[in-house]
Design a protein around this motif. Structure first.
Motif, mmCIF file in Angstrom:
data_model
loop_
_atom_site.group_PDB
_atom_site.id
_atom_site.type_symbol
_atom_site.label_atom_id
_atom_site.label_comp_id
_atom_site.label_asym_id
_atom_site.label_seq_id
_atom_site.Cartn_x
_atom_site.Cartn_y
_atom_site.Cartn_z
ATOM 1 N N LEU A 12 0.848 -1.187 0.000
ATOM 2 C CA LEU A 12 0.000 0.000 0.000
ATOM 3 C C LEU A 12 0.885 1.239 0.000
ATOM 4 C CD1 LEU A 12 -2.821 1.307 0.317
ATOM 5 C CD2 LEU A 12 -2.524 1.055 2.790
ATOM 6 N N THR A 13 0.696 2.115 -0.977
ATOM 7 C CA THR A 13 1.441 3.371 -1.041
ATOM 8 C C THR A 13 0.530 4.494 -0.571
ATOM 9 O OG1 THR A 13 2.682 2.537 -2.940
ATOM 10 C CG2 THR A 13 2.774 4.907 -2.540
ATOM 11 N N LEU A 14 1.027 5.260 0.397
ATOM 12 C CA LEU A 14 0.263 6.348 0.994
ATOM 13 C C LEU A 14 0.949 7.683 0.733
ATOM 14 C CD1 LEU A 14 -0.363 4.763 4.493
ATOM 15 C CD2 LEU A 14 -1.944 4.835 2.569
ATOM 16 N N ARG A 15 0.155 8.738 0.596
ATOM 17 C CA ARG A 15 0.699 10.097 0.493
ATOM 18 C C ARG A 15 0.165 10.910 1.656
ATOM 19 N NH1 ARG A 15 -1.070 12.093 -4.402
ATOM 20 N NH2 ARG A 15 0.756 11.193 -5.381
ATOM 21 N N ASN A 16 1.078 11.546 2.376
ATOM 22 C CA ASN A 16 0.701 12.444 3.454
ATOM 23 C C ASN A 16 0.229 13.739 2.823
ATOM 24 O OD1 ASN A 16 1.033 14.635 5.415
ATOM 25 N ND2 ASN A 16 1.891 13.040 6.739
ATOM 26 N N GLU A 17 -1.012 14.122 3.078
ATOM 27 C CA GLU A 17 -1.596 15.307 2.449
ATOM 28 C C GLU A 17 -0.998 16.606 2.981
ATOM 29 O OE1 GLU A 17 -3.673 15.459 -0.168
ATOM 30 O OE2 GLU A 17 -3.446 13.294 -0.292
ATOM 31 N N VAL A 18 -0.362 16.569 4.140
ATOM 32 C CA VAL A 18 0.243 17.762 4.717
ATOM 33 C C VAL A 18 1.637 17.993 4.134
ATOM 34 C CG1 VAL A 18 1.028 18.842 6.869
ATOM 35 C CG2 VAL A 18 -1.081 17.504 6.840
ATOM 36 N N THR A 19 2.473 16.934 4.111
ATOM 37 C CA THR A 19 3.862 17.075 3.667
ATOM 38 C C THR A 19 4.069 16.701 2.207
ATOM 39 O OG1 THR A 19 4.451 14.819 4.301
ATOM 40 C CG2 THR A 19 4.675 16.537 5.997
ATOM 41 N N GLY A 20 3.164 15.908 1.645
ATOM 42 C CA GLY A 20 3.322 15.432 0.278
ATOM 43 C C GLY A 20 4.232 14.217 0.155
ATOM 44 N N LEU A 21 4.797 13.753 1.265
ATOM 45 C CA LEU A 21 5.693 12.599 1.235
ATOM 46 C C LEU A 21 4.900 11.303 1.093
ATOM 47 C CD1 LEU A 21 8.170 13.607 4.071
ATOM 48 C CD2 LEU A 21 8.551 13.719 1.611
ATOM 49 N N GLU A 22 5.489 10.347 0.376
ATOM 50 C CA GLU A 22 4.862 9.039 0.210
ATOM 51 C C GLU A 22 5.574 8.009 1.060
ATOM 52 O OE1 GLU A 22 4.458 7.900 -3.881
ATOM 53 O OE2 GLU A 22 3.093 9.558 -4.309
ATOM 54 N N SER A 23 4.822 7.026 1.524
ATOM 55 C CA SER A 23 5.372 5.908 2.285
ATOM 56 C C SER A 23 4.724 4.623 1.800
ATOM 57 C CB SER A 23 5.143 6.103 3.786
ATOM 58 O OG SER A 23 3.761 6.149 4.069
ATOM 59 N N VAL A 24 5.359 3.498 2.100
ATOM 60 C CA VAL A 24 4.861 2.193 1.675
ATOM 61 C C VAL A 24 4.665 1.326 2.909
ATOM 62 C CG1 VAL A 24 5.403 0.115 0.328
ATOM 63 C CG2 VAL A 24 6.034 2.363 -0.549
ATOM 64 N N GLU A 25 3.536 0.643 2.950
ATOM 65 C CA GLU A 25 3.224 -0.291 4.030
ATOM 66 C C GLU A 25 2.874 -1.638 3.404
ATOM 67 O OE1 GLU A 25 1.240 3.106 6.933
ATOM 68 O OE2 GLU A 25 -0.037 1.532 6.133
ATOM 69 N N TYR A 26 3.090 -2.726 4.149
ATOM 70 C CA TYR A 26 2.808 -4.073 3.652
ATOM 71 C C TYR A 26 1.848 -4.773 4.598
ATOM 72 C CZ TYR A 26 6.792 -3.137 0.714
ATOM 73 O OH TYR A 26 7.652 -2.566 -0.186
ATOM 74 N N TYR A 27 0.859 -5.450 4.034
ATOM 75 C CA TYR A 27 -0.165 -6.137 4.815
ATOM 76 C C TYR A 27 -0.551 -7.446 4.142
ATOM 77 C CZ TYR A 27 -0.902 -1.543 6.875
ATOM 78 O OH TYR A 27 -0.715 -0.341 7.491
ATOM 79 N N CYS A 28 -1.038 -8.409 4.951
ATOM 80 C CA CYS A 28 -1.720 -9.549 4.362
ATOM 81 C C CYS A 28 -3.075 -9.014 3.886
ATOM 82 C CB CYS A 28 -1.895 -10.678 5.375
ATOM 83 S SG CYS A 28 -3.023 -10.312 6.728
ATOM 84 N N LYS A 29 -3.766 -9.772 3.066
ATOM 85 C CA LYS A 29 -5.021 -9.272 2.498
ATOM 86 C C LYS A 29 -6.042 -8.886 3.556
ATOM 87 C CE LYS A 29 -4.881 -11.191 -2.121
ATOM 88 N NZ LYS A 29 -5.563 -12.016 -3.105
ATOM 89 N N ALA A 30 -6.159 -9.662 4.620
ATOM 90 C CA ALA A 30 -7.145 -9.375 5.658
ATOM 91 C C ALA A 30 -6.837 -8.051 6.355
ATOM 92 C CB ALA A 30 -7.184 -10.504 6.683
ATOM 93 N N HIS A 31 -5.591 -7.807 6.692
ATOM 94 C CA HIS A 31 -5.220 -6.565 7.360
ATOM 95 C C HIS A 31 -5.213 -5.387 6.393
ATOM 96 C CE1 HIS A 31 -3.661 -9.456 10.403
ATOM 97 N NE2 HIS A 31 -4.307 -8.592 11.170
ATOM 98 N N PHE A 32 -4.994 -5.656 5.106
ATOM 99 C CA PHE A 32 -5.057 -4.610 4.088
ATOM 100 C C PHE A 32 -6.462 -4.000 4.043
ATOM 101 C CE2 PHE A 32 -6.150 -3.450 -0.292
ATOM 102 C CZ PHE A 32 -5.206 -2.461 -0.527
ATOM 103 N N VAL A 33 -7.466 -4.849 4.061
ATOM 104 C CA VAL A 33 -8.853 -4.367 4.035
ATOM 105 C C VAL A 33 -9.134 -3.517 5.270
ATOM 106 C CG1 VAL A 33 -11.275 -5.082 4.109
ATOM 107 C CG2 VAL A 33 -9.675 -6.262 2.592
ATOM 108 N N ALA A 34 -8.676 -3.949 6.423
ATOM 109 C CA ALA A 34 -8.881 -3.177 7.655
ATOM 110 C C ALA A 34 -8.173 -1.824 7.578
ATOM 111 C CB ALA A 34 -8.377 -3.972 8.856
ATOM 112 N N ARG A 35 -6.970 -1.802 7.013
ATOM 113 C CA ARG A 35 -6.214 -0.548 6.886
ATOM 114 C C ARG A 35 -6.919 0.418 5.931
ATOM 115 N NH1 ARG A 35 -3.882 3.664 8.648
ATOM 116 N NH2 ARG A 35 -1.918 4.245 7.710
#
Length: 61
Positions: free
Chosen positions: A16-39
């Motif tokens: 999952l790639t996320l962008r912080n709307e305040v700073t504009g920085l992107e980060s990457v997180e990893y999840y199994c499918k079940a936790h991905f849906v929760a995130r």
């Protein structure tokens, strides 16, 4: 984040790639499918972060 704990539904991993709307920085997180849906559910109510990409990674083995 999820490093394949016993509560995961399967071996597949989602990136999952996320962008912080305040700073504009992107980060990457990893999840199994079940936790991905929760995130994704958590992100729906968070105006500070935006999901900008999601990929299912191939299982090794």
């Amino acid at each position: 984040m999820c490093d394949h704990p016993s509560g995961c539904s399967n071996e597949a991993t989602c990136q999952l790639t996320l962008r912080n709307e305040v700073t504009g920085l992107e980060s990457v997180e990893y999840y199994c499918k079940a936790h991905f849906v929760a995130r994704m559910w958590e992100l729906d109510g968070d105006s500070r972060q935006d999901a900008v990409g999601a990929t299912t990674l191939e299982s090794e083995g």
